[in-house]
Design a protein around this motif. Sequence first.
Motif, PDB file in Angstrom:
ATOM      1  N   LYS A  44       0.511  -0.879  -0.165  1.00  0.00           N
ATOM      2  CA  LYS A  44       0.223   0.014  -0.253  1.00  0.00           C
ATOM      3  C   LYS A  44       0.981   1.116   0.301  1.00  0.00           C
ATOM      4  CE  LYS A  44      -4.196  -2.099   2.728  1.00  0.00           C
ATOM      5  NZ  LYS A  44      -5.080  -2.004   3.737  1.00  0.00           N
ATOM      6  N   ALA A  45       2.386   1.165  -0.337  1.00  0.00           N
ATOM      7  CA  ALA A  45       2.972   2.195  -0.393  1.00  0.00           C
ATOM      8  C   ALA A  45       2.954   3.009  -1.466  1.00  0.00           C
ATOM      9  CB  ALA A  45       4.296   2.009   0.224  1.00  0.00           C
ATOM     10  N   SER A  46       3.234   4.633  -1.366  1.00  0.00           N
ATOM     11  CA  SER A  46       3.236   5.058  -2.527  1.00  0.00           C
ATOM     12  C   SER A  46       4.344   5.006  -3.516  1.00  0.00           C
ATOM     13  CB  SER A  46       3.778   6.804  -2.215  1.00  0.00           C
ATOM     14  OG  SER A  46       4.760   7.010  -1.947  1.00  0.00           O
ATOM     15  N   ILE A  47       4.750   5.226  -4.897  1.00  0.00           N
ATOM     16  CA  ILE A  47       5.384   4.541  -5.325  1.00  0.00           C
ATOM     17  C   ILE A  47       6.723   5.241  -5.411  1.00  0.00           C
ATOM     18  CG2 ILE A  47       6.182   5.066  -8.290  1.00  0.00           C
ATOM     19  CD1 ILE A  47       3.032   4.578  -9.823  1.00  0.00           C
ATOM     20  N   ASP A  48       5.932   6.626  -4.654  1.00  0.00           N
ATOM     21  CA  ASP A  48       7.806   6.623  -4.343  1.00  0.00           C
ATOM     22  C   ASP A  48       8.430   6.282  -2.709  1.00  0.00           C
ATOM     23  OD1 ASP A  48       7.976   8.772  -6.810  1.00  0.00           O
ATOM     24  OD2 ASP A  48       7.331  10.327  -5.738  1.00  0.00           O
ATOM     25  N   THR A  49       7.166   5.643  -2.365  1.00  0.00           N
ATOM     26  CA  THR A  49       7.883   5.141  -1.164  1.00  0.00           C
ATOM     27  C   THR A  49       8.798   3.642  -1.535  1.00  0.00           C
ATOM     28  OG1 THR A  49       6.260   6.028   0.488  1.00  0.00           O
ATOM     29  CG2 THR A  49       7.370   4.223   0.565  1.00  0.00           C
ATOM     30  N   GLN A  50       7.827   2.966  -2.645  1.00  0.00           N
ATOM     31  CA  GLN A  50       8.415   1.611  -3.014  1.00  0.00           C
ATOM     32  C   GLN A  50      10.131   1.900  -3.924  1.00  0.00           C
ATOM     33  OE1 GLN A  50       5.306  -0.406  -4.949  1.00  0.00           O
ATOM     34  NE2 GLN A  50       4.242   0.558  -4.315  1.00  0.00           N
ATOM     35  N   LYS A  51       9.963   3.197  -4.051  1.00  0.00           N
ATOM     36  CA  LYS A  51      11.287   3.393  -4.775  1.00  0.00           C
ATOM     37  C   LYS A  51      12.279   4.073  -4.472  1.00  0.00           C
ATOM     38  CE  LYS A  51       9.691   5.323  -9.984  1.00  0.00           C
ATOM     39  NZ  LYS A  51       9.316   6.867 -10.565  1.00  0.00           N
ATOM     40  N   ALA A  52      12.194   4.250  -3.314  1.00  0.00           N
ATOM     41  CA  ALA A  52      12.817   4.690  -1.403  1.00  0.00           C
ATOM     42  C   ALA A  52      13.130   3.251  -1.461  1.00  0.00           C
ATOM     43  CB  ALA A  52      12.329   6.012  -0.968  1.00  0.00           C
ATOM     44  N   TYR A  53      12.681   2.563  -0.938  1.00  0.00           N
ATOM     45  CA  TYR A  53      12.831   0.904   0.197  1.00  0.00           C
ATOM     46  C   TYR A  53      13.327   0.112  -1.213  1.00  0.00           C
ATOM     47  CZ  TYR A  53      12.344  -3.370   1.356  1.00  0.00           C
ATOM     48  OH  TYR A  53      12.065  -4.675   2.388  1.00  0.00           O
ATOM     49  N   ALA A  54      13.877   0.470  -2.783  1.00  0.00           N
ATOM     50  CA  ALA A  54      13.929   0.136  -3.589  1.00  0.00           C
ATOM     51  C   ALA A  54      16.008   0.604  -3.980  1.00  0.00           C
ATOM     52  CB  ALA A  54      13.274  -0.446  -4.817  1.00  0.00           C
ATOM     53  N   GLN A  55      15.794   1.348  -3.387  1.00  0.00           N
ATOM     54  CA  GLN A  55      16.899   2.976  -3.610  1.00  0.00           C
ATOM     55  C   GLN A  55      17.887   1.715  -2.099  1.00  0.00           C
ATOM     56  OE1 GLN A  55      17.470   6.367  -2.486  1.00  0.00           O
ATOM     57  NE2 GLN A  55      18.572   6.666  -5.082  1.00  0.00           N
ATOM     58  N   LEU A  56      17.013   1.641  -1.037  1.00  0.00           N
ATOM     59  CA  LEU A  56      18.189   1.594   0.319  1.00  0.00           C
ATOM     60  C   LEU A  56      18.279   0.285  -0.172  1.00  0.00           C
ATOM     61  CD1 LEU A  56      18.466   2.529   3.211  1.00  0.00           C
ATOM     62  CD2 LEU A  56      15.661   0.946   3.463  1.00  0.00           C
ATOM     63  N   ILE A  57      17.688  -0.844  -0.245  1.00  0.00           N
ATOM     64  CA  ILE A  57      17.962  -2.298  -0.383  1.00  0.00           C
ATOM     65  C   ILE A  57      19.005  -2.460  -1.599  1.00  0.00           C
ATOM     66  CG2 ILE A  57      17.668  -4.736  -0.662  1.00  0.00           C
ATOM     67  CD1 ILE A  57      16.186  -3.134   1.582  1.00  0.00           C
ATOM     68  N   LYS A  58      19.236  -1.781  -2.164  1.00  0.00           N
ATOM     69  CA  LYS A  58      20.557  -1.843  -3.186  1.00  0.00           C
ATOM     70  C   LYS A  58      21.760  -1.032  -2.372  1.00  0.00           C
ATOM     71  CE  LYS A  58      21.642  -0.463  -7.797  1.00  0.00           C
ATOM     72  NZ  LYS A  58      21.528   0.452  -9.579  1.00  0.00           N
ATOM     73  N   GLN A  59      21.101  -0.322  -2.019  1.00  0.00           N
ATOM     74  CA  GLN A  59      22.118   0.478  -1.048  1.00  0.00           C
ATOM     75  C   GLN A  59      22.843  -0.344  -0.151  1.00  0.00           C
ATOM     76  OE1 GLN A  59      20.524   4.411  -0.252  1.00  0.00           O
ATOM     77  NE2 GLN A  59      22.070   5.852  -1.143  1.00  0.00           N
ATOM     78  N   ALA A  60      22.261  -0.868   0.699  1.00  0.00           N
ATOM     79  CA  ALA A  60      22.122  -1.696   1.782  1.00  0.00           C
ATOM     80  C   ALA A  60      23.570  -3.103   0.917  1.00  0.00           C
ATOM     81  CB  ALA A  60      21.388  -2.227   2.283  1.00  0.00           C
ATOM     82  N   ASP A  61      22.958  -3.852   0.237  1.00  0.00           N
ATOM     83  CA  ASP A  61      23.380  -4.807  -0.525  1.00  0.00           C
ATOM     84  C   ASP A  61      24.560  -4.393  -1.399  1.00  0.00           C
ATOM     85  OD1 ASP A  61      21.567  -6.636  -0.571  1.00  0.00           O
ATOM     86  OD2 ASP A  61      19.689  -5.948  -2.386  1.00  0.00           O
ATOM     87  N   THR A  62      24.961  -3.067  -1.109  1.00  0.00           N
ATOM     88  CA  THR A  62      26.716  -2.723  -1.803  1.00  0.00           C
ATOM     89  C   THR A  62      27.422  -2.991  -0.579  1.00  0.00           C
ATOM     90  OG1 THR A  62      25.679  -1.606  -3.968  1.00  0.00           O
ATOM     91  CG2 THR A  62      27.832  -0.733  -2.458  1.00  0.00           C
ATOM     92  N   ALA A  63      26.711  -2.427   0.605  1.00  0.00           N
ATOM     93  CA  ALA A  63      27.334  -2.259   1.942  1.00  0.00           C
ATOM     94  C   ALA A  63      27.654  -4.001   2.584  1.00  0.00           C
ATOM     95  CB  ALA A  63      26.799  -2.287   2.755  1.00  0.00           C
TER      96      ALA A  63
END
Length: 411
Positions: A44-63
């Motif tokens: 139920k999250a907004s599209i931008d919140t979903q994008k922000a979450y995907a970006q967060l996970i990408k950064q975390a995976d880099t870490a």
Amino acid sequence: MNFYGAAMLGLVLLISNCKSFAGPLILLDQTNLNQVKTALQQNKASIDTQKAYAQLIKQADTALSLDGFSVIDKTILAPSKDAHDYLSLSRYWWPGPSKPNGIPWVRRDGVTNPDTQTDSVDRKRLGAMTKYVHILALAYFFSGEHKYAQKGTDFIKRWFLDRDTKMNPHLEFAQSVPGIDIRRRSGILDGRLIPEKVLDAVTLFSTSSWWSKQDNAEMNQWLDTYLKWLTTSELGLQGAKQTNNHGSWYYFQVAALSWYLGYEAELYKAVQNTKRHMLQQFDEKGAQHHELARSRPYFYSCFNLEALTSIAVIANKINIKLWQYQPADSRLLTAAVKYLIPAAKGDTWQHGSNEIKPTDLIKVLDKYNEYSGEPLQRDLLMHLLQRSKLEDTNKTMYYHFSLLNPEVLTE
């Protein structure tokens, strides 16, 4: 921990409904975190919140692929010759062109010497460590994936706890300048990243099996020693006397650490000292004369207010309304924010020749809208956030709000 700290810790336990033994959250908001997590889980999250979450996970995976960070990794030692002592070089100082070997260095305000920002010293490493610990903590909270907690706690243990790699809990050699006094009170500014990024991360990680009670006890001991250094050492006492943004970030550290560790009396004292500190910073219109004298006056005015408004958030937790502090005809924080708002709306900025970035006001304006009790500047905040979304160098600000406080972006 006193009764007050124990009561607040119990409240965090109740809210999280899971194992936890770290201190209460400092700048993150538990209610917002829970609401966003639920929205993501229920799609139920907004599209931008979903994008922000995907970006967060990408950064975390880099870490996950990084080895970790430690003060012992630097190639230049502090004058103490102890690799565990944090060392950084002041960014606005350069080799003196007319001096033998460039010593002593000379100051060029607002112009960063790239040689001060290399891996040969610790500042860049501290910034990377705190950044990724924060990212991994949020990734763990929202996803529930323990691999992020494992990596984030590994980073924390390497920097703060492991005997062979840990940082000594002081900043005696931060922002050193070759040829100048090696101990400079301005270096305390570097430490702001620890309470700003790491402490809330520890609280989030403490629900995982990768952060034990022993880890927590050792971390609290490190933080307690650092807080005592801030408040009792010769350099720390000098740091408390700074009347510009350095002093504000000093009091933020003392307030945040006191809140986290459950030291109510110390927190109350820090807030009262902040009030006296604020009296030296603003004129009757809210102008910050110390920051306006800098080469980037709008940025530093916002930077100083970011520290003071963060202290106000912490003070609010013990029912001290720093936003309402009014020693004369106007509330100091409110007047200071209002002084910066016209330029953020496009009016002429009267101070300095450098172009301003209105988006520098976003973090301050968000706290102003939530805590000041004054008429809201909601439309301006939304405008600035939308503007940040269009700027390649500032998109992270928009996605930060999309993930951690998406209601700010809703009509």
